[in-house]
Design a protein around this motif. Structure first.
Motif, PDB file in Angstrom:
ATOM      1  N   HIS A 158     -10.607 -25.394  84.227  1.00 47.70           N
ATOM      2  CA  HIS A 158     -11.777 -24.530  84.106  1.00 47.70           C
ATOM      3  C   HIS A 158     -13.002 -25.161  84.773  1.00 47.70           C
ATOM      4  O   HIS A 158     -13.110 -26.393  84.866  1.00 47.70           O
ATOM      5  CB  HIS A 158     -12.075 -24.250  82.629  1.00 47.70           C
ATOM      6  CG  HIS A 158     -11.152 -23.248  82.027  1.00 47.70           C
ATOM      7  ND1 HIS A 158     -10.567 -23.403  80.788  1.00 47.70           N
ATOM      8  CD2 HIS A 158     -10.692 -22.047  82.506  1.00 47.70           C
ATOM      9  CE1 HIS A 158      -9.797 -22.351  80.522  1.00 47.70           C
ATOM     10  NE2 HIS A 158      -9.851 -21.525  81.546  1.00 47.70           N
ATOM     11  N   ARG A 174     -13.534 -22.017  74.352  1.00 48.75           N
ATOM     12  CA  ARG A 174     -12.254 -21.838  75.032  1.00 48.75           C
ATOM     13  C   ARG A 174     -12.259 -22.251  76.501  1.00 48.75           C
ATOM     14  O   ARG A 174     -11.187 -22.343  77.115  1.00 48.75           O
ATOM     15  CB  ARG A 174     -11.814 -20.367  74.920  1.00 48.75           C
ATOM     16  CG  ARG A 174     -11.495 -19.951  73.508  1.00 48.75           C
ATOM     17  CD  ARG A 174     -11.164 -18.484  73.405  1.00 48.75           C
ATOM     18  NE  ARG A 174     -10.810 -18.119  72.033  1.00 48.75           N
ATOM     19  CZ  ARG A 174     -10.556 -16.877  71.629  1.00 48.75           C
ATOM     20  NH1 ARG A 174     -10.605 -15.878  72.504  1.00 48.75           N
ATOM     21  NH2 ARG A 174     -10.249 -16.634  70.374  1.00 48.75           N
ATOM     22  N   ASN A 175     -13.428 -22.515  77.072  1.00 46.27           N
ATOM     23  CA  ASN A 175     -13.499 -22.794  78.503  1.00 46.27           C
ATOM     24  C   ASN A 175     -14.145 -24.128  78.855  1.00 46.27           C
ATOM     25  O   ASN A 175     -13.944 -24.622  79.964  1.00 46.27           O
ATOM     26  CB  ASN A 175     -14.244 -21.674  79.230  1.00 46.27           C
ATOM     27  CG  ASN A 175     -13.454 -20.382  79.284  1.00 46.27           C
ATOM     28  OD1 ASN A 175     -12.638 -20.173  80.176  1.00 46.27           O
ATOM     29  ND2 ASN A 175     -13.686 -19.518  78.305  1.00 46.27           N
ATOM     30  N   THR A 186      -5.424 -21.960  81.328  1.00 46.45           N
ATOM     31  CA  THR A 186      -4.154 -21.428  80.834  1.00 46.45           C
ATOM     32  C   THR A 186      -3.985 -19.932  81.109  1.00 46.45           C
ATOM     33  O   THR A 186      -2.912 -19.380  80.844  1.00 46.45           O
ATOM     34  CB  THR A 186      -3.998 -21.688  79.327  1.00 46.45           C
ATOM     35  OG1 THR A 186      -5.202 -21.294  78.647  1.00 46.45           O
ATOM     36  CG2 THR A 186      -3.740 -23.170  79.060  1.00 46.45           C
ATOM     37  N   GLU A 187      -5.013 -19.284  81.641  1.00 50.42           N
ATOM     38  CA  GLU A 187      -4.844 -17.902  82.094  1.00 50.42           C
ATOM     39  C   GLU A 187      -4.141 -17.856  83.445  1.00 50.42           C
ATOM     40  O   GLU A 187      -3.681 -16.787  83.872  1.00 50.42           O
ATOM     41  CB  GLU A 187      -6.199 -17.196  82.172  1.00 50.42           C
ATOM     42  CG  GLU A 187      -7.120 -17.674  83.284  1.00 50.42           C
ATOM     43  CD  GLU A 187      -7.949 -18.899  82.911  1.00 50.42           C
ATOM     44  OE1 GLU A 187      -8.925 -19.189  83.631  1.00 50.42           O
ATOM     45  OE2 GLU A 187      -7.615 -19.564  81.910  1.00 50.42           O
ATOM     46  N   SER A 188      -4.035 -19.003  84.121  1.00 49.20           N
ATOM     47  CA  SER A 188      -3.395 -19.085  85.430  1.00 49.20           C
ATOM     48  C   SER A 188      -1.878 -19.000  85.307  1.00 49.20           C
ATOM     49  O   SER A 188      -1.265 -19.666  84.464  1.00 49.20           O
ATOM     50  CB  SER A 188      -3.785 -20.407  86.101  1.00 49.20           C
ATOM     51  OG  SER A 188      -2.820 -20.830  87.039  1.00 49.20           O
ATOM     52  N   GLU A 189      -1.261 -18.200  86.178  1.00 54.09           N
ATOM     53  CA  GLU A 189       0.190 -18.075  86.156  1.00 54.09           C
ATOM     54  C   GLU A 189       0.856 -19.416  86.444  1.00 54.09           C
ATOM     55  O   GLU A 189       1.870 -19.761  85.833  1.00 54.09           O
ATOM     56  CB  GLU A 189       0.630 -17.020  87.170  1.00 54.09           C
ATOM     57  CG  GLU A 189       2.141 -16.778  87.202  1.00 54.09           C
ATOM     58  CD  GLU A 189       2.534 -15.699  88.186  1.00 54.09           C
ATOM     59  OE1 GLU A 189       3.062 -16.046  89.261  1.00 54.09           O
ATOM     60  OE2 GLU A 189       2.289 -14.515  87.872  1.00 54.09           O
ATOM     61  N   ARG A 192       0.573 -21.648  83.328  1.00 50.26           N
ATOM     62  CA  ARG A 192       1.485 -21.148  82.288  1.00 50.26           C
ATOM     63  C   ARG A 192       2.934 -21.490  82.616  1.00 50.26           C
ATOM     64  O   ARG A 192       3.687 -21.985  81.766  1.00 50.26           O
ATOM     65  CB  ARG A 192       1.339 -19.632  82.136  1.00 50.26           C
ATOM     66  CG  ARG A 192       0.047 -19.189  81.480  1.00 50.26           C
ATOM     67  CD  ARG A 192       0.022 -17.677  81.343  1.00 50.26           C
ATOM     68  NE  ARG A 192      -1.199 -17.195  80.701  1.00 50.26           N
ATOM     69  CZ  ARG A 192      -1.455 -15.924  80.437  1.00 50.26           C
ATOM     70  NH1 ARG A 192      -0.557 -14.993  80.766  1.00 50.26           N
ATOM     71  NH2 ARG A 192      -2.583 -15.572  79.842  1.00 50.26           N
ATOM     72  N   PRO A 219      -7.374 -18.989  74.317  1.00 51.11           N
ATOM     73  CA  PRO A 219      -7.336 -17.572  73.934  1.00 51.11           C
ATOM     74  C   PRO A 219      -5.978 -17.227  73.326  1.00 51.11           C
ATOM     75  O   PRO A 219      -4.946 -17.734  73.777  1.00 51.11           O
ATOM     76  CB  PRO A 219      -7.538 -16.834  75.262  1.00 51.11           C
ATOM     77  CG  PRO A 219      -8.192 -17.828  76.169  1.00 51.11           C
ATOM     78  CD  PRO A 219      -7.611 -19.163  75.764  1.00 51.11           C
ATOM     79  N   GLU A 221      -4.102 -14.725  73.705  1.00 47.07           N
ATOM     80  CA  GLU A 221      -3.169 -14.151  74.658  1.00 47.07           C
ATOM     81  C   GLU A 221      -2.512 -15.231  75.525  1.00 47.07           C
ATOM     82  O   GLU A 221      -1.373 -15.073  75.970  1.00 47.07           O
ATOM     83  CB  GLU A 221      -3.856 -13.105  75.537  1.00 47.07           C
ATOM     84  CG  GLU A 221      -5.042 -13.594  76.330  1.00 47.07           C
ATOM     85  CD  GLU A 221      -6.370 -13.467  75.591  1.00 47.07           C
ATOM     86  OE1 GLU A 221      -7.415 -13.441  76.277  1.00 47.07           O
ATOM     87  OE2 GLU A 221      -6.350 -13.393  74.342  1.00 47.07           O
ATOM     88  N   ASP A 222      -3.213 -16.336  75.767  1.00 49.31           N
ATOM     89  CA  ASP A 222      -2.614 -17.428  76.537  1.00 49.31           C
ATOM     90  C   ASP A 222      -1.528 -18.121  75.726  1.00 49.31           C
ATOM     91  O   ASP A 222      -0.444 -18.433  76.244  1.00 49.31           O
ATOM     92  CB  ASP A 222      -3.677 -18.436  76.946  1.00 49.31           C
ATOM     93  CG  ASP A 222      -4.659 -17.879  77.975  1.00 49.31           C
ATOM     94  OD1 ASP A 222      -4.528 -16.697  78.338  1.00 49.31           O
ATOM     95  OD2 ASP A 222      -5.552 -18.635  78.404  1.00 49.31           O
TER      96      ASP A 222
END
Length: 482
Positions: A158, A174-175, A186-189, A192, A219, A221-222
């Motif tokens: 981040h 979170r960031n 962790t939002e990155s494919e 992940r 998050p 969702e992550d």
């Protein structure tokens, strides 16, 4: 967490793309084991394997939570503190507790003994500012903050590269960085998939579940995308069990993460540990009503490696008050109980007993440097009690309005706890079948007799006992003579 692998190309190459959140399978709720989880904090792999076979399996413990198995920083100048293990530098399985072969052998040995392995998973971050220049890592890897060759580069973190300043700002929590630790995007494919490959590697070795570190900094969702994409545990057809460390506050609630699996219920530790420290137990009668999470999604504890150091309401240093609190945790039907077996310390930053190069020495309960809470008579006996009563309902609660309580678990068990300074002497009404039972707070059933006290329950379900100050009685169907 609170504190002051290089992946093979073949592993990464075989990783499936992260599925959409709507397609993720639901994580299992409640641990799929009969006995409690015990966190063998900082125990090396060979020692855990021996303990699974010699004690944990035979005594009814269901799972071991092991310290993070991935390569981590090595902080020689700081005396090899415990928290270095929570600063990954790669995902190869080489830590101060052992190598990949030792880890795999430990998992296989414990599974054969009926004890599952849950790994502590650090997925929020990598190493921190405080470890800059301390390399190489525990597996020999070179690295610098934001650059982990073959694993992550600068673009995988981040952009908020400062410590979290405002815990009321959820975006910042979170960031931005937790105590200087490089915060993964962790939002990155790519991030992940890299983490999924690491976790699936552990599952492939037989790991049955994960405790997820520092979840409030991710998050929901992550977390769901990463842990929901894991493969089945070999030979079971089941997804790994997942429980998430969430230190809830006014900004982050435990319930936000409940869709991903179970959640650590810090409110339980505050309520129960304080009650046993103060000796006022009557208020625990309706404990579930005081908890934010429903029982089936809560992982509960009296202490863990963080609270032992940051807010030690009750720890091994508190003697029988601590033991009785753990006994209550194992007897009362709320949540999945998590225990700890730790090493002795005076300095909160101290690491485990170690050789000159920082590698952890063999753990064993004949060495006073290892506390071995799980082997204390009361706690060991109550592990079997927990396994015996399982889903039996709470029945016949009694209290004296203060520090003396008793309750049943249907016709499977009955417990009396006296946290006061005087004796408790009276008759107790149970739903147990008539017979002679071993008081598992004082011993066990062995060779057809009790190694501790024996209690006679009459045909009417009653027994009379004199319970000494700061002691208890626990009877269950699995420790009944004849």
């Amino acid at each position: 967490m609170r504190m002051p692998l290089l992946l093979l190309a073949a592993v990464l190459g075989g990783t499936a793309l992260v599925p959409a959140a709507a397609d993720l399978p639901a994580a299992p709720a409640t641990a799929p084991v009969r006995g409690p989880i015990v966190q063998m904090f900082q125990w090396p792999w060979d020692s855990i394997a021996q303990e699974c076979t010699s004690f944990l399996g035979p005594k009814g413990f269901g799972a071991v939570q092991v310290s993070p198995p991935q390569e981590h920083v090595v902080l020689a100048d700081a005396g090899y503190p415990w928290y270095q293990d929570y600063q990954p530098v790669s995902y190869q399985l080489r830590s101060r507790r052992g190598n990949r072969e030792q880890f795999a052998a430990m998992v296989q040995t414990c599974n054969a003994a009926g004890v599952q392995i849950y790994a502590d998973a650090v997925v929020n971050h990598m190493s921190g500012t405080g470890s800059a220049g301390s390399g190489p890592g525990s597996g020999g890897s070179s690295y610098s903050k934001y650059d982990y060759p073959g694993v992550y580069s600068d673009a995988d973190f981040h952009g908020c590269r400062r410590d979290i300043a405002n815990y009321d700002d959820k975006w910042e929590v979170r960031n931005c960085e937790l105590v200087g630790l490089a915060d993964l995007a962790t939002e990155s494919e790519y991030v992940r998939n890299t983490e999924i490959a690491y976790l699936n590697d552990l599952v492939g070795l037989g790991v049955s579940g994960f405790r997820v570190d520092g979840v409030k900094h991710l998050p929901p969702e992550d977390v769901g995308a990463i842990f929901g994409a894991l493969q089945d545990v070999p030979g079971t057809g089941a997804k790994p069990y997942v429980f998430q460390e969430v230190i809830a506050d006014g900004t982050t609630t435990a319930g936000e993460y409940a869709g991903n699996g179970d959640v650590t219920e810090f409110a339980y530790y505050g309520t129960v540990a304080n009650a046993f420290k103060n000796g006022s137990l009557a208020g625990l009668a309706n404990l579930p009503d005081q908890m934010p999470l429903p029982s089936e999604q809560a992982v509960v504890f009296i202490d863990n490696h963080d609270t032992q150091r940051s807010s030690p309401t009750l720890t091994y240093k508190d003697g029988v008050a601590y033991d009785l609190a753990v006994a209550f945790e194992l007897a009362y039907p709320y949540g999945t109980p998590q225990l700890i077996s730790s090493f002795a310390f005076d300095n909160p930053d101290a690491g485990p007993p170690a050789a000159a190069d920082g590698t952890t020495e063999a753990a064993g309960c004949d060495n006073s440097a290892w506390v071995c809470e799980h082997r204390r008579t009361i706690i060991a006996g109550m592990a079997g009690f927990h396994a015996a009563v399982q889903d039996a309902e709470l029945t016949g609660w009694w209290d004296n309005g203060n520090g003396q309580i008793a309750f049943g678990r249907g016709d499977a068990g009955f417990v009396v706890i006296n946290r006061e300074g005087g004796e408790l002497s009276q008759a107790f009404q149970t739903s147990l079948p008539a017979g002679t039972y071993c008081n598992v707070m004082t011993g066990e059933l062995s060779g057809g007799s009790c190694t501790g006290d024996a209690v006679e329950v009459g045909g009417d379900g009653k027994f009379t006992a004199t319970v000494a100050a700061n002691s208890g009685v626990a009877l269950h169907a699995g420790a009944k003579l004849g």
